[in-house]
Design a protein around this motif. Structure first.
Motif, PDB file in Angstrom:
ATOM      1  N   ALA A 110      17.104  21.034 -73.715  1.00 34.65           N
ATOM      2  CA  ALA A 110      15.675  21.006 -73.393  1.00 34.65           C
ATOM      3  C   ALA A 110      15.384  21.979 -72.258  1.00 34.65           C
ATOM      4  O   ALA A 110      16.267  22.293 -71.463  1.00 34.65           O
ATOM      5  CB  ALA A 110      15.263  19.595 -72.993  1.00 34.65           C
ATOM      6  N   GLN A 111      14.184  22.450 -72.199  1.00 37.29           N
ATOM      7  CA  GLN A 111      13.781  23.384 -71.155  1.00 37.29           C
ATOM      8  C   GLN A 111      12.374  23.040 -70.698  1.00 37.29           C
ATOM      9  O   GLN A 111      11.576  22.502 -71.475  1.00 37.29           O
ATOM     10  CB  GLN A 111      13.815  24.820 -71.688  1.00 37.29           C
ATOM     11  N   SER A 112      12.117  23.322 -69.415  1.00 34.81           N
ATOM     12  CA  SER A 112      10.786  23.058 -68.881  1.00 34.81           C
ATOM     13  C   SER A 112      10.508  23.991 -67.718  1.00 34.81           C
ATOM     14  O   SER A 112      11.425  24.588 -67.151  1.00 34.81           O
ATOM     15  CB  SER A 112      10.646  21.597 -68.432  1.00 34.81           C
ATOM     16  N   VAL A 113       9.242  24.110 -67.400  1.00 36.52           N
ATOM     17  CA  VAL A 113       8.795  24.971 -66.316  1.00 36.52           C
ATOM     18  C   VAL A 113       7.786  24.214 -65.469  1.00 36.52           C
ATOM     19  O   VAL A 113       6.898  23.554 -66.018  1.00 36.52           O
ATOM     20  CB  VAL A 113       8.132  26.249 -66.873  1.00 36.52           C
ATOM     21  N   THR A 114       7.908  24.334 -64.158  1.00 33.43           N
ATOM     22  CA  THR A 114       6.931  23.752 -63.244  1.00 33.43           C
ATOM     23  C   THR A 114       6.360  24.845 -62.357  1.00 33.43           C
ATOM     24  O   THR A 114       7.099  25.490 -61.611  1.00 33.43           O
ATOM     25  CB  THR A 114       7.569  22.669 -62.353  1.00 33.43           C
ATOM     26  N   GLN A 115       5.067  25.054 -62.459  1.00 32.91           N
ATOM     27  CA  GLN A 115       4.389  25.967 -61.545  1.00 32.91           C
ATOM     28  C   GLN A 115       3.800  25.114 -60.434  1.00 32.91           C
ATOM     29  O   GLN A 115       3.004  24.206 -60.687  1.00 32.91           O
ATOM     30  CB  GLN A 115       3.334  26.780 -62.286  1.00 32.91           C
ATOM     31  N   LEU A 116       4.220  25.386 -59.236  1.00 32.61           N
ATOM     32  CA  LEU A 116       3.994  24.464 -58.133  1.00 32.61           C
ATOM     33  C   LEU A 116       2.560  24.479 -57.612  1.00 32.61           C
ATOM     34  O   LEU A 116       2.164  23.548 -56.907  1.00 32.61           O
ATOM     35  CB  LEU A 116       4.971  24.783 -57.006  1.00 32.61           C
ATOM     36  N   ASP A 117       1.801  25.502 -57.925  1.00 30.53           N
ATOM     37  CA  ASP A 117       0.421  25.609 -57.461  1.00 30.53           C
ATOM     38  C   ASP A 117      -0.494  25.871 -58.643  1.00 30.53           C
ATOM     39  O   ASP A 117      -0.254  26.812 -59.395  1.00 30.53           O
ATOM     40  CB  ASP A 117       0.269  26.748 -56.441  1.00 30.53           C
ATOM     41  N   SER A 118      -1.519  25.075 -58.784  1.00 27.41           N
ATOM     42  CA  SER A 118      -2.457  25.326 -59.877  1.00 27.41           C
ATOM     43  C   SER A 118      -3.451  26.422 -59.497  1.00 27.41           C
ATOM     44  O   SER A 118      -4.015  27.074 -60.376  1.00 27.41           O
ATOM     45  CB  SER A 118      -3.218  24.049 -60.236  1.00 27.41           C
ATOM     46  N   HIS A 119      -3.662  26.625 -58.193  1.00 30.01           N
ATOM     47  CA  HIS A 119      -4.615  27.631 -57.728  1.00 30.01           C
ATOM     48  C   HIS A 119      -4.119  28.235 -56.428  1.00 30.01           C
ATOM     49  O   HIS A 119      -3.726  27.493 -55.517  1.00 30.01           O
ATOM     50  CB  HIS A 119      -5.999  26.988 -57.525  1.00 30.01           C
ATOM     51  N   ASN A 137       9.493  26.853 -60.769  1.00 32.31           N
ATOM     52  CA  ASN A 137      10.819  26.274 -60.934  1.00 32.31           C
ATOM     53  C   ASN A 137      11.049  25.972 -62.400  1.00 32.31           C
ATOM     54  O   ASN A 137      10.110  25.618 -63.121  1.00 32.31           O
ATOM     55  CB  ASN A 137      10.968  24.990 -60.104  1.00 32.31           C
ATOM     56  N   TYR A 138      12.274  26.084 -62.846  1.00 35.69           N
ATOM     57  CA  TYR A 138      12.568  25.890 -64.261  1.00 35.69           C
ATOM     58  C   TYR A 138      13.719  24.912 -64.424  1.00 35.69           C
ATOM     59  O   TYR A 138      14.478  24.640 -63.499  1.00 35.69           O
ATOM     60  CB  TYR A 138      12.923  27.228 -64.927  1.00 35.69           C
ATOM     61  N   SER A 139      13.841  24.418 -65.636  1.00 33.13           N
ATOM     62  CA  SER A 139      14.964  23.579 -66.024  1.00 33.13           C
ATOM     63  C   SER A 139      15.399  24.004 -67.416  1.00 33.13           C
ATOM     64  O   SER A 139      14.558  24.168 -68.302  1.00 33.13           O
ATOM     65  CB  SER A 139      14.553  22.098 -66.026  1.00 33.13           C
ATOM     66  N   SER A 140      16.716  24.212 -67.582  1.00 27.89           N
ATOM     67  CA  SER A 140      17.220  24.630 -68.890  1.00 27.89           C
ATOM     68  C   SER A 140      18.671  24.203 -69.050  1.00 27.89           C
ATOM     69  O   SER A 140      19.454  24.290 -68.113  1.00 27.89           O
ATOM     70  CB  SER A 140      17.113  26.151 -69.032  1.00 27.89           C
ATOM     71  N   SER A 141      18.997  23.759 -70.251  1.00 26.19           N
ATOM     72  CA  SER A 141      20.370  23.340 -70.545  1.00 26.19           C
ATOM     73  C   SER A 141      21.290  24.524 -70.794  1.00 26.19           C
ATOM     74  O   SER A 141      22.500  24.379 -70.763  1.00 26.19           O
ATOM     75  CB  SER A 141      20.374  22.417 -71.759  1.00 26.19           C
TER      76      SER A 141
END
Lengths: 113, 115
Positions: free
Chosen positions: B1-10, B24-28
């Motif tokens: 699984a993979q995911s992405v988090t953008q820490l600021d919306s604006h 920040n990202y997450s990936s197997s």
């Protein structure tokens, strides 16, 4: 050269109607992708094709969504019996090969009333 | 699984000041990472990409990003903002595994540039 084009650019449908969204990829691009972008969100993967073969459709939200690319070029995304939650921008992208840069079209904004 | 988090919306900056958009990202598996920009009523445009070569990646329009595996981050920077940089920016992760390939987008960061 010409980029990815999509038509129509805007579509308004009444709930329950069927719609068809068209994507013309860059000539010669083998891979074609469809994404759904809800308001204020990032695009989400729907499905992709290698030539005419649909290799992954895991992102299609329901069996009302259907995509095809019969001759390995133009693709159509069809939504049957549209619902309000289908309102979004539908993006098409193409790439020369599966892992190459994806080139995006301007999108079709679908509004279901 | 993979995911992405953008820490600021604006993010809001003044013209001529530095830009920092955090991701920040997450990936197997070993990921490829991208930044895309979306101007109003225009298609997504690739700014830059990381594909396991140099960890500091330079892109178009003076943007660059650094891949930090220990921090699972891929922040986008620019030394001096221009009015034309105002747009929505998306951090994207992809993995090619077993002939499956898809892009996973973050929720986006809206960059505002003030005169």
């Amino acid at each position: 050269g010409a980029g990815v084009s999509q038509s129509p650019r805007y579509k308004v449908a009444k709930r329950g109607q069927d719609v068809a969204l068209r994507c013309d990829p860059i000539s010669g691009h083998v891979s074609l992708f469809w994404y759904q972008q809800a308001l204020g969100q990032g695009p989400e993967f729907l499905t992709y094709f290698q030539n005419e073969a649909q290799l992954d459709k895991s992102g299609l939200p329901s069996d009302r969504f259907f995509a095809e690319r019969p001759e390995g070029s133009v693709s159509t995304l069809k939504i049957q019996r549209t619902q309000q939650e289908d309102s979004a921008v539908y993006l098409c992208a193409s790439s020369p090969r599966l892992w190459d840069e994806q080139f995006f079209g301007p999108g079709t904004r679908l509004t279901v009333l | 699984a993979q995911s992405v988090t953008q820490l600021d919306s604006h993010v809001s900056v003044s013209e001529g000041t530095p830009v920092l958009l955090r991701c920040n990202y997450s990936s197997s598996y070993s990921p490829s990472l991208f930044w895309y920009v979306q101007h109003p009523n225009k298609g997504l445009q690739l700014l830059l990409k990381y594909t396991s070569a140099a960890t500091l990646v330079k892109g178009i329009n003076g943007f660059e990003a650094e891949f930090k595996k220990s921090e699972t981050s891929f922040h986008l920077t620019k030394p001096s903002a221009h009015m034309s940089d105002a747009a929505e920016y998306f951090c994207v992760v992809s993995v090619l595994f077993d002939s499956n390939y898809k892009l996973t987008f973050g929720k986006g960061t809206l960059l505002t540039v003030n005169p």
